[in-house]
Design a protein around this motif. Structure first.
Motif, short mmCIF file in Angstrom:
data_model
loop_
_atom_site.label_atom_id
_atom_site.label_comp_id
_atom_site.label_asym_id
_atom_site.label_seq_id
_atom_site.Cartn_x
_atom_site.Cartn_y
_atom_site.Cartn_z
N TYR A 84 0.63 -1.41 -0.34
CA TYR A 84 0.30 0.16 0.76
C TYR A 84 0.61 1.06 0.25
O TYR A 84 0.01 2.68 0.00
CB TYR A 84 -0.44 0.36 1.64
N THR A 85 1.78 1.17 -0.20
CA THR A 85 2.69 2.47 -0.15
C THR A 85 3.44 2.67 -1.41
O THR A 85 3.74 3.76 -1.47
CB THR A 85 4.28 1.79 0.58
N SER A 142 -3.75 0.11 6.84
CA SER A 142 -3.10 0.86 5.41
C SER A 142 -3.85 0.42 4.71
O SER A 142 -3.78 1.77 3.25
CB SER A 142 -1.81 -0.70 5.32
N ASN A 184 1.93 5.42 5.75
CA ASN A 184 1.90 3.86 5.08
C ASN A 184 3.19 3.71 5.09
O ASN A 184 3.68 2.11 5.33
CB ASN A 184 1.80 3.22 3.60
#
Length: 630
Positions: free
Chosen positions: A28-29, A158, A225
């Motif tokens: 999720y970054t 996240s 995140n």
């Protein structure tokens, strides 16, 4: 990633577009994993539809107003004063109430353009009108609502943060398009909707704040995140490893610096420094966002390309205007600066080509020897045409043969050979324009200009300069039978061009004007020198005595003997003008529809606005304010 797959919170996407095993915090970054693209597209569409609906609404309203004014104008050209009385009354009860309580109304009581000052150094700007407040509130609240519409039922925090990152990023880029469009001097919505640049500048400032807020939240959500997935060192590692993230950080930092240096007290105290930094930081912000989106192959690439295109086109049009009016084969624009009493300058630009300068328009003046590449807006007080300079190039054969004849036969005529030839060919001689501005010495460029001119033994200097424009001049006063023009101080430059235009139209029977009242408030009689040559011309125009009345109020005369009325049509009074008292007298004696215009300091303009609002239900009275707030 180039695919626009909807958010699937339990999976991640591989480089070939297939779905892999359930996603962890690391997935999720970056990319679109966790981003609800379908909702993003829907909300961007809603944002654009709401803006389009507002434009259509304003266009229909303005088109209706202009249609009514056009019909009134045609009817009034040959109408008697008795017939004009039809247009002097309100034909509906609703529209006067809308004008009083919405379109002409300040937020509260009467303060609108009067600046909020805690001291001479702390200027907090002005307040929007009531109508502007409604528009701004709807815009801000809708953006906040769109950013908040997330799927909070997801198990992964996240995933929620990734959704917030995607939402704010998409909205920030979508809002950048109107942000850059409304900042442009050549914004096509200005002539289309007949809405002044000052209004768009207000909207631009608030759109900028929203874009910065959304951009900051977008970056913050990405950082959170990263910390959740890799700890604090993960942010530094991501920036080092991914160029897209570095450019995105550049855009965010540039936006935050814009926010820091743009509050009203800083903007007003160091305006020229602010403008330099603002333009540089805006360029870096657009560059950063563009590179961030392009390198990450995000679907917002067409939107940011539109932003770049709008920015580039506006600059190209501005340069085209500058070159057209100021550069030719015969030379460049020259400037004559004359220092005047009352710390002001009369600045005349001798342009190289003919231009059309409508009443109430303004130009941006460039004087490189004083302010380098900086430009400042000023109302065009006066414009006229003069013969064009002869071209150094050879003429065509037909003209050359005629010139050879006229050199011997008609050399005694007080014209150039080119003018003689054109006269024999029945071609009007080419002309170029000169425009005059009156500039009050304040700080920065205006103070430097006055200091240079006043240091000259003749109080006059010649320089090289450029103009960009003309802009503005949106409001036509031709359909009104009674025109009341209020001015205070240097605001007279906006009104004097309207007076000249109306008198010319009255003599040519092309305007509805039957009464023109010019009301000018000045500090002392020295300020009368600012427009003396222009008023001398106006007072000699045909029909002036039939329709024009000039009332001058001197607020701080040096002695009572200075305040002497030269005639019944040009009267002087000591003290301040009372807009309510003056309007009461003119409303009773009005002929046809009536318009009240004002140009001057904010406090003076607010007094006139308040007086008009209290009287809009008495009869057909419209209000026009010329202002430039920054």
């Amino acid at each position: 990633m180039s695919t626009l797959a909807p958010r699937l919170p339990a999976t991640s996407e591989t480089t070939n577009g297939s779905l892999s095993t359930p996603a962890g915090p690391t997935s999720y970054t970056h990319g679109l994993n966790g981003v609800d693209q379908s909702t993003n597209h829907l909300l961007v569409s809603l944002l654009w539809l709401s803006m389009a609906a507002l434009c259509i609404f304003v266009f229909v309203a303005r088109f209706t107003q202009m249609g009514n004014a056009y019909i009134r104008h045609l009817f009034s050209l040959s109408a008697t004063p008795e017939q004009l009385s039809f247009w002097a009354e309100n034909r509906t009860r609703i529209w006067p109430k809308i004008k009083k309580h919405i379109t002409y109304a300040p937020i509260w009581k009467k303060r609108h353009n009067r600046e909020i000052r805690l001291s001479t150094a702390l200027n907090f700007g002005t307040l929007p009108s009531r109508f502007h407040l409604v528009l701004l509130s709807l815009y801000v609240l809708s953006n906040l609502a769109y950013c908040s519409l997330l799927d909070y039922g997801q198990k992964s925090r996240s995933a929620i943060m990734a959704d917030l990152r995607g939402r704010t990023g998409v909205l920030a880029v979508a809002n950048m398009i109107p942000l850059v469009l409304l900042a442009g001097r050549n914004n096509p919505l200005i002539p289309m909707l007949k809405v002044s640049f000052d209004t768009y500048n207000l909207l631009h400032r608030w759109m900028g704040r929203i874009v910065i807020l959304e951009g900051f939240i977008h970056t913050l959500a990405w950082a959170i995140n990263n910390v959740w997935a890799h700890g604090w060192p993960g942010i530094d590692e991501s920036l080092k490893a991914t160029p897209s993230f570095r450019y995105g950080m550049l855009g965010t930092v540039a936006m935050l610096l814009i926010l820091i240096q743009s509050p009203s007290p800083i903007r007003h105290a160091f305006y020229e420094t602010f403008l330099h930094l603002h333009q540089l930081l805006a360029f870096l912000a657009i560059l950063g966002v563009y590179a961030h989106i392009k390198l990450a192959k995000l679907p917002q690439l067409p939107s940011i390309r539109a932003v770049v295109a709008i920015w580039v086109i506006d600059r190209l049009v501005r340069w085209a205007r500058i070159i057209y009016y100021n550069v030719s084969r015969t030379g460049f624009t020259t400037v004559t600066v004359e220092a005047l009493p009352g710390e002001a300058c009369r600045v005349t630009f001798n342009l190289v080509r003919h231009g059309t300068f409508t009443p109430g328009c303004h130009v941006y003046a460039y004087i490189p020897s004083v302010s380098l590449w900086m430009s400042h807006p000023f109302s065009v007080a006066w414009s006229e045409d003069i013969p064009a300079l002869p071209s150094p190039t050879t003429t065509n054969p037909t003209t050359s043969s005629i010139l050879s004849q006229t050199r011997t036969k008609e050399s005694h005529l007080p014209t150039t050979n080119t003018q003689t030839a054109l006269a024999l060919l029945d071609v009007p001689p080419p002309s170029r324009s000169t425009i005059s501005l009156v500039i009050s010495a304040r700080t920065g460029m205006t103070r430097s200009l006055y200091t240079l001119a006043s240091a000259s033994p003749s109080n006059q200097i010649s320089l090289k300069g450029l103009i960009e424009g003309p802009y503005g001049g949106l409001e036509s006063l031709h359909s009104y039978g009674t025109i009341v023009l209020f001015a205070a101080g240097i605001g007279i430059t906006h009104q004097v061009s309207h007076v000249r235009d109306l008198l010319q139209g009255y003599d040519a029977h092309t305007v509805a004007a039957r009464k023109i009242i010019l009301i000018w408030s000045v500090r002392n009689t020295e300020h009368l020198e600012w427009i003396r040559p222009f008023m001398d011309f106006i007072l000699q125009m045909p029909g002036r005595r039939d329709v024009l009345k000039v009332l001058i109020f001197v607020t701080k005369p040096k002695s009572a003997r200075e305040v002497v009325s030269p005639s019944r049509s040009v009267q002087m009074f000591p003290g301040r003008a009372n807009p309510g008292v003056l309007l009461d007298r003119e409303i009773v004696e009005r002929v046809g529809a009536m318009v009240v215009t004002v140009c001057g300091p904010g406090a003076f303009a607010d007094e006139v606005r308040g007086a008009v609002r209290r009287r809009v239900q008495v009869g057909r009275v419209d209000f026009v304010e010329e202002a430039f707030t920054w």
